[in-house]
Design an enzyme around this catalytic site. Structure first.
Site, PDB file in Angstrom:
ATOM      1  N   GLN A 127       0.855  -1.192   0.000  1.00 58.26           N
ATOM      2  CA  GLN A 127       0.000   0.000   0.000  1.00 58.26           C
ATOM      3  C   GLN A 127       0.887   1.236   0.000  1.00 58.26           C
ATOM      4  OE1 GLN A 127       0.102   2.088   2.670  1.00 58.26           O
ATOM      5  NE2 GLN A 127       0.936   0.768   4.268  1.00 58.26           N
ATOM      6  N   SER A 130       0.417   6.730   3.102  1.00 61.37           N
ATOM      7  CA  SER A 130       1.000   7.816   3.902  1.00 61.37           C
ATOM      8  C   SER A 130       2.115   8.540   3.170  1.00 61.37           C
ATOM      9  CB  SER A 130       1.577   7.252   5.202  1.00 61.37           C
ATOM     10  OG  SER A 130       0.561   6.765   6.025  1.00 61.37           O
ATOM     11  N   SER A 162       3.890  -0.692   3.742  1.00 63.19           N
ATOM     12  CA  SER A 162       4.075  -2.062   4.237  1.00 63.19           C
ATOM     13  C   SER A 162       4.354  -3.012   3.087  1.00 63.19           C
ATOM     14  CB  SER A 162       2.818  -2.537   4.969  1.00 63.19           C
ATOM     15  OG  SER A 162       2.489  -1.637   5.983  1.00 63.19           O
ATOM     16  N   GLU A 246     -17.452  -4.757   4.267  1.00 66.09           N
ATOM     17  CA  GLU A 246     -16.939  -5.960   4.916  1.00 66.09           C
ATOM     18  C   GLU A 246     -15.450  -5.886   5.204  1.00 66.09           C
ATOM     19  OE1 GLU A 246     -17.823  -5.766   1.789  1.00 66.09           O
ATOM     20  OE2 GLU A 246     -16.731  -7.170   0.504  1.00 66.09           O
ATOM     21  N   ASN A 362      -5.510   4.493  16.399  1.00 63.22           N
ATOM     22  CA  ASN A 362      -6.620   4.282  17.321  1.00 63.22           C
ATOM     23  C   ASN A 362      -7.194   5.594  17.837  1.00 63.22           C
ATOM     24  OD1 ASN A 362      -6.147   1.641  16.790  1.00 63.22           O
ATOM     25  ND2 ASN A 362      -5.901   0.996  18.930  1.00 63.22           N
ATOM     26  N   GLU A 363      -6.398   6.661  17.795  1.00 57.56           N
ATOM     27  CA  GLU A 363      -6.940   7.973  18.180  1.00 57.56           C
ATOM     28  C   GLU A 363      -7.979   8.434  17.151  1.00 57.56           C
ATOM     29  OE1 GLU A 363      -3.698   7.137  18.464  1.00 57.56           O
ATOM     30  OE2 GLU A 363      -3.885   7.017  20.641  1.00 57.56           O
TER      31      GLU A 363
END
Lengths: 381, 329
Positions: A127, A130, A162, A246, A362-363
């Site tokens: 991917q 960023s 990644s 999904e 997670n923020e």
């Protein structure tokens, strides 16, 4: 229809078939870490072995190498896969992120060209979201796609990509229209070759030094029109529309955590059931069951026609924090044997530490939960 | 596999929610805490008429059960509205009497529990909840003796939840059953008690989250609603996550009724409710710390339910006890 946790005989037969195949094929000795060159190649070969018997992408249509198995059978396959101790999936970026986008927004030509080699591991995808100045605020990205004859020229820098150190191709968003009123406008979703002229891949060592991700420097990299997904300028919508369906369920299957919790419980029993860690072992077992049943409920709603949407943020925070806690417990249980880095537990621990950061920190997920599920007002981040 | 409540089960929850919303339960809870039981008794009859207690009583004893899924659905609503009284204890008594080999006590006592004519309480540990008003008071003494105990002689001990009144069962009374059947039936009853308590706790947690979300949208400081602050949002997001993962665990436990699933649901629902209570108190600030403000009715119950019918540690131990080499789930 009445609430029922039991699977149909046909689904159980599918599970049994998967279990039998896995028992015969899963390597007896674990493969080397997939974040190394040697391990990457071994994992790619494993993808080919899976694909040869149509086990690499069971939920896909048969035309692209799948079994048309549906969401429930995919969940059962995953339970069997991880219970069997099968290797991590080197193709997961493509299978979990790009493929759903192609199913929703790609052309038939793109699906026929891209999906079969993805299913076989012949082409492994990275991917490219960023950028150095665009992380959580992804829409502020600056890498450009400039129109040229028959395609686009990509320039700029992507990072934290990644698998890019050893992968073949990548997908991501690029700014094709400068000066739009809002930052998420004028973006285009493109696929490109990591070995094309103008691409420089600089691997980045993750916490343990393994090159799990990379920086990508792009200098007028040519991409043909056939590698644009959806309409030019509509890339944000294309990328986000699959984020809430999904995919929220399939990013991490419960099977993985059920298997990890079972292994932790075995370790705890083998160590003589020490009282000091019993609470954390119990919580790992409880969390795996909760995650399985949460996913079953979400899958049932999805099959009933509901969309998943921001609920997937609950899922992401839960599994990413759960995964770390589980591995911390294992390393603590191992005592001095928790320190060596060459164990599955240590590898899993290092991998788990990234979970709360990638795929939307997670923020950001908690902001989504608060604003979109609880209806709290927007504020400064 | 279809892991969703069906239309009737959801309608049952909605019916109870509507009925309890109209019943002004906070006023009933405050009466109950003062030892005035008239309004609580009236509410009890309406809960019974809705069929809630009959869900724990088999048809052979004039009930509708055993239907643990519907019972869990109902107890979430009872918790959401902080309904007082020996609710879990009545259900647990029904499960215990049903599980005895000797059917005499069930025939004698269960029809009135199903209809709501009588309420029951049960002491397996040191206390019997609301024993002063319960019509049927049971105590399991030692491993294998089930007694109908006399009315409590002395005063009750207060609970951290003022709506829960704790009585020590007095000695004596009629022996209803003895022997291994009591041990076996008590284990079955404990599973029902934990399921109902987990459901009640989940409802308590959901109510606390709802009330706190409403509050932080209204409460203005520094010129903006405090619910726009990220520190506030993230605590509420964590409470939401905990509750939403406890919910399927509860439904799964009600479907399988295995000791392990029920213990897991009890741990997670009670932890989620308690975490939510801590967050609710913190985000309300000083007003949340007052007895007068209705939030206290749920805050204190979240604490009490955590240790009722098996503390988190006891439930974890129950879960771990049965582990062998097999897949745990």
């Amino acid at each position: 229809m009445t609430v029922d946790l039991a699977h149909s005989p046909a689904d159980e037969a599918f599970r049994a078939e998967a279990r039998t195949w896995l028992r015969a094929h899963v390597p007896a000795v674990p493969l080397p870490s997939l974040e190394t060159e040697e391990g990457f190649a071994a994992h790619r070969a494993w993808e080919a072995e899976l694909a040869a018997d149509r086990w690499s992408v069971v939920s896909w249509p048969t035309a692209y190498g799948g079994r048309d198995a549906g969401l429930i059978r995919w969940l059962l396959f995953e339970e069997e896969y991880y219970a069997a101790g099968a290797p991590g999936r080197v193709s997961q970026n493509g299978i979990n992120l790009l493929a759903p986008t192609l199913f929703d927004h790609g052309t038939e030509e793109q699906r026929a060209r891209v999906l079969p080699p993805m299913a076989s591991g012949e082409v492994v995808w990275a991917q490219a979201w960023s950028e150095p100045e665009a992380g959580s605020d992804l829409a502020s990205l600056r890498s450009r796609a400039v129109r040229t004859d028959g395609g686009w020229l990509l320039s700029g820098q992507k990072t934290w990509s990644s698998r890019a150190a050893f992968a073949d191709r990548a997908f991501g968003l690029f700014r094709s229209e400068p000066d739009t009123p809002k930052p998420h406008q004028g973006l285009t979703y493109l696929m490109f070759d990591l070995r094309a002229p103008g691409v420089t891949v600089r691997p980045i060592g993750r916490l343990d030094g393994k090159p799990a991700f990379a920086e990508l420097f792009l200098d007028e990299v040519f991409v043909p029109d056939e590698d644009v997904i959806g309409e030019p300028g509509q890339g944000w919508r294309v990328a986000m529309s699959t984020a809430g369906n999904e995919r929220g369920l399939t990013l991490r299957s419960p099977g993985r955590f059920l298997a990890s919790a079972a292994r932790l419980s075995e370790l705890w029993q083998a160590q003589g059931r020490p009282h000091s860690t019993s609470e954390r072992v119990a919580d790992a077992l409880i969390g795996a069951r909760a995650y399985q049943l949460f996913t079953y409920a979400a899958a049932s709603r999805f099959l009933d026609g509901a969309s998943i949407g921001p609920e997937s943020s609950l899922n992401k925070v839960f599994w990413s924090e759960y995964d770390i806690a589980l591995h911390e417990t294992a390393l603590d249980l191992l005592g001095p044997e928790g320190e060596p880095a060459d164990t599955d537990w240590a590898e899993g621990y290092v991998f788990s530490l990234a979970g709360p950061i990638y795929a939307g920190t997670n923020e950001i997920q908690r902001d989504i939960i608060a604003e979109r599920l609880l209806g709290l007002p927007k504020g400064r981040r | 596999m279809r892991f969703l409540l069906d239309t009737e089960q959801r309608a049952f929850a909605d019916t109870l929610d509507t009925m309890l919303t109209a019943a002004d339960t906070p006023a009933v809870v405050r009466d109950w805490s003062r030892g005035e039981h008239t309004s609580g008794r009236a509410l009890w009859r309406r809960v019974a008429e809705a069929g809630v207690f009959a869900l724990a009583v088999p048809e052979a004893y004039e009930g509708l059960g055993p239907r643990p899924v519907e019972l869990a659905v109902a107890f979430v609503e009872l918790g959401r509205h902080a309904v007082p009284g020996p609710l879990v204890e009545t259900v647990t008594t029904a499960a215990l009497l049903t599980a005895l080999d000797d059917t005499g006590p069930a025939k004698r006592l269960l029809p009135a529990l199903a209809s709501g004519e009588s309420t029951a309480t049960l002491a397996v540990g040191p206390y019997a909840l609301d024993a002063d008003l319960a019509d049927v008071r049971l105590a399991v003494s030692g491993p294998s003796e089930l007694r109908l105990t006399p009315a409590p002689g002395g005063p009750h001990r207060p609970s951290l939840d003022p709506a829960r009144r704790l009585f020590s069962p007095p000695p004596g009374g009629e022996i209803l059953a003895t022997g291994p059947q009591v041990t076996t039936a008590t284990a079955v009853a404990l599973t029902w008690a934990r399921l109902a308590t987990a459901a009640q706790a989940l409802g308590v947690g959901l109510a606390l989250l709802d009330r706190t979300v409403t509050y932080v949208k209204q409460r203005v400081q520094f010129g903006v609603p405090i619910g726009s602050f990220q520190a506030v949002k993230h605590r509420l997001a964590d409470a939401k996550i905990a509750l939403e993962f406890a919910r399927p665990l509860l439904l799964g436990a009600a479907l399988t009724m295995t000791e392990r699933d029920v213990a897991a649901a009890k741990v997670m629902a009670c932890e989620a409710a308690y975490t939510t209570a801590r967050t609710a108190l913190q985000l309300h600030g000083a007003i949340g710390y007052t007895a007068e403000y209705d939030l206290s009715l749920w805050l204190t119950k979240a604490r009490a339910l955590r240790t009722a019918w098996g503390s988190p540690d006891e439930c974890r131990a129950a879960l771990l006890r049965g582990l062998s080499g097999d897949r745990p789930w």
